[in-house]
Motif scaffolding. Structure first.
Motif, PDB file in Angstrom:
ATOM      1  N   VAL A  75      18.863 -31.126   8.227  1.00 44.23           N
ATOM      2  CA  VAL A  75      17.561 -31.046   8.894  1.00 44.23           C
ATOM      3  C   VAL A  75      16.740 -30.001   8.151  1.00 44.23           C
ATOM      4  O   VAL A  75      17.059 -28.808   8.189  1.00 44.23           O
ATOM      5  CB  VAL A  75      17.712 -30.655  10.388  1.00 44.23           C
ATOM      6  CG1 VAL A  75      16.343 -30.557  11.044  1.00 44.23           C
ATOM      7  CG2 VAL A  75      18.590 -31.660  11.111  1.00 44.23           C
ATOM      8  N   ASP A  76      15.701 -30.448   7.459  1.00 44.27           N
ATOM      9  CA  ASP A  76      14.862 -29.566   6.640  1.00 44.27           C
ATOM     10  C   ASP A  76      15.684 -28.812   5.598  1.00 44.27           C
ATOM     11  O   ASP A  76      15.470 -27.619   5.354  1.00 44.27           O
ATOM     12  CB  ASP A  76      14.096 -28.569   7.529  1.00 44.27           C
ATOM     13  CG  ASP A  76      13.146 -29.271   8.479  1.00 44.27           C
ATOM     14  OD1 ASP A  76      12.691 -30.372   8.118  1.00 44.27           O
ATOM     15  OD2 ASP A  76      12.871 -28.725   9.560  1.00 44.27           O
ATOM     16  N   GLY A  77      16.656 -29.521   5.014  1.00 46.19           N
ATOM     17  CA  GLY A  77      17.481 -28.904   3.979  1.00 46.19           C
ATOM     18  C   GLY A  77      18.586 -28.020   4.493  1.00 46.19           C
ATOM     19  O   GLY A  77      19.305 -27.412   3.697  1.00 46.19           O
ATOM     20  N   LYS A  78      18.768 -27.927   5.804  1.00 44.77           N
ATOM     21  CA  LYS A  78      19.819 -27.094   6.386  1.00 44.77           C
ATOM     22  C   LYS A  78      20.798 -27.968   7.157  1.00 44.77           C
ATOM     23  O   LYS A  78      20.394 -28.898   7.864  1.00 44.77           O
ATOM     24  CB  LYS A  78      19.219 -26.050   7.330  1.00 44.77           C
ATOM     25  CG  LYS A  78      18.342 -25.036   6.614  1.00 44.77           C
ATOM     26  CD  LYS A  78      17.825 -24.000   7.595  1.00 44.77           C
ATOM     27  CE  LYS A  78      16.952 -22.977   6.892  1.00 44.77           C
ATOM     28  NZ  LYS A  78      16.423 -21.954   7.842  1.00 44.77           N
ATOM     29  N   HIS A  79      22.079 -27.660   6.995  1.00 45.94           N
ATOM     30  CA  HIS A  79      23.115 -28.440   7.662  1.00 45.94           C
ATOM     31  C   HIS A  79      23.218 -28.014   9.125  1.00 45.94           C
ATOM     32  O   HIS A  79      23.389 -26.830   9.437  1.00 45.94           O
ATOM     33  CB  HIS A  79      24.466 -28.237   6.973  1.00 45.94           C
ATOM     34  CG  HIS A  79      25.565 -29.046   7.582  1.00 45.94           C
ATOM     35  ND1 HIS A  79      26.400 -28.559   8.555  1.00 45.94           N
ATOM     36  CD2 HIS A  79      25.956 -30.330   7.353  1.00 45.94           C
ATOM     37  CE1 HIS A  79      27.258 -29.493   8.907  1.00 45.94           C
ATOM     38  NE2 HIS A  79      27.017 -30.579   8.180  1.00 45.94           N
ATOM     39  N   LYS A  80      23.098 -28.977  10.020  1.00 49.77           N
ATOM     40  CA  LYS A  80      23.193 -28.709  11.450  1.00 49.77           C
ATOM     41  C   LYS A  80      24.113 -29.731  12.082  1.00 49.77           C
ATOM     42  O   LYS A  80      24.118 -30.902  11.706  1.00 49.77           O
ATOM     43  CB  LYS A  80      21.815 -28.761  12.111  1.00 49.77           C
ATOM     44  CG  LYS A  80      20.905 -27.611  11.724  1.00 49.77           C
ATOM     45  CD  LYS A  80      19.627 -27.621  12.530  1.00 49.77           C
ATOM     46  CE  LYS A  80      18.748 -26.437  12.174  1.00 49.77           C
ATOM     47  NZ  LYS A  80      17.487 -26.427  12.960  1.00 49.77           N
ATOM     48  N   SER A  81      24.870 -29.265  13.065  1.00 48.38           N
ATOM     49  CA  SER A  81      25.799 -30.149  13.772  1.00 48.38           C
ATOM     50  C   SER A  81      25.486 -30.103  15.253  1.00 48.38           C
ATOM     51  O   SER A  81      25.167 -29.049  15.808  1.00 48.38           O
ATOM     52  CB  SER A  81      27.246 -29.717  13.524  1.00 48.38           C
ATOM     53  OG  SER A  81      27.441 -28.391  13.971  1.00 48.38           O
TER      54      SER A  81
END
Length: 229
Positions: A75-81
């Motif tokens: 999400v926007d270049g950031k890994h989110k779980s």
């Protein structure tokens, strides 16, 4: 021996680090060797991490699959779980029951405080008339009785403008407190009824139809009629 060491240390020349030259003041403080060591270690650490991530990306298999990929992504270049914090139906029912009990306790406490304030502030628009009964021994004393002589000392005290102003201010504060408590009791009652409605909907077995009134915006629930066995 210790005095000799102290004397030797006192004769030592104090070490002074070189400061930034005057013509280089615009570059800030002069970096010392210990500052360079900290900066170099941080740089090499980040360089090592980037090298490891680059090798992982190069060796990645495009066909690999893990269950964690279902609820994770960039999400926007950031890994989110997305964490699954859902509770079971029994746990939700227990929580809602506890919430309803807590709201009922708070609502009863607010109602008691409101009734107490109302008993204090009731009929405050009219001045309270006090009565004083005087007993006499004979009819002749009744005929010659003078009320002004037996007047209560509290009735003789005249209310000064300062006293009337203070009483008026106190009365306004009590009425504002009463209004706030009534609004809080109304909000608690709405919240309790909403939780009760949610528990009823969750416990119902049949299908529920929800309709919203366009004018008031209130929701109405209707259950399908089922034949009782």
């Amino acid at each position: 021996m210790s005095s000799f060491k102290n004397a030797a240390q006192a004769q030592r020349r104090t070490h002074r680090e070189r400061s930034q030259p005057a013509h280089r003041k615009k570059f800030g403080l002069l970096e010392k060797h210990k500052d360079y060591v900290i900066r170099a270690k941080d740089f090499n650490k980040k360089k090592k991490i980037l090298k490891q991530l680059r090798s992982i990306a190069d060796e990645k298999n495009p066909d690999e699959y893990y269950r964690g990929m279902i609820k994770s992504g960039l999400v926007d270049g950031k890994h989110k779980s997305e964490k699954d914090n859902s509770l079971s139906a029994e746990a939700l029912k227990l929580f809602k029951t506890q919430d309803a009990n807590y709201l009922q306790v708070k609502l009863q406490a607010e109602k008691q405080k409101i009734s107490k304030l109302q008993s204090i502030l009731h009929d405050t628009t009219q001045e309270k008339v006090n009565t004083h009964i005087v007993f006499v021994d004979s009819d002749s004393e009744v005929e010659s009785f003078d009320p002004e002589i037996h007047e209560s000392p509290l009735q003789k005290v005249e209310k000064t403008p300062e006293l009337q102003k203070a009483l008026c201010k106190m009365k306004k504060q009590q009425y504002s407190l009463l209004r706030l408590r009534m609004e809080r009791a109304e909000s608690l009652n709405k919240a309790a009824s909403q939780i009760k409605l949610q528990r009823t909907i969750a416990a119902s077995k049949g299908s529920v139809k929800k309709t919203i009134d366009e004018e008031t915006g209130e929701a109405t629930y209707k259950w399908r009629k089922q034949r009782a066995k």
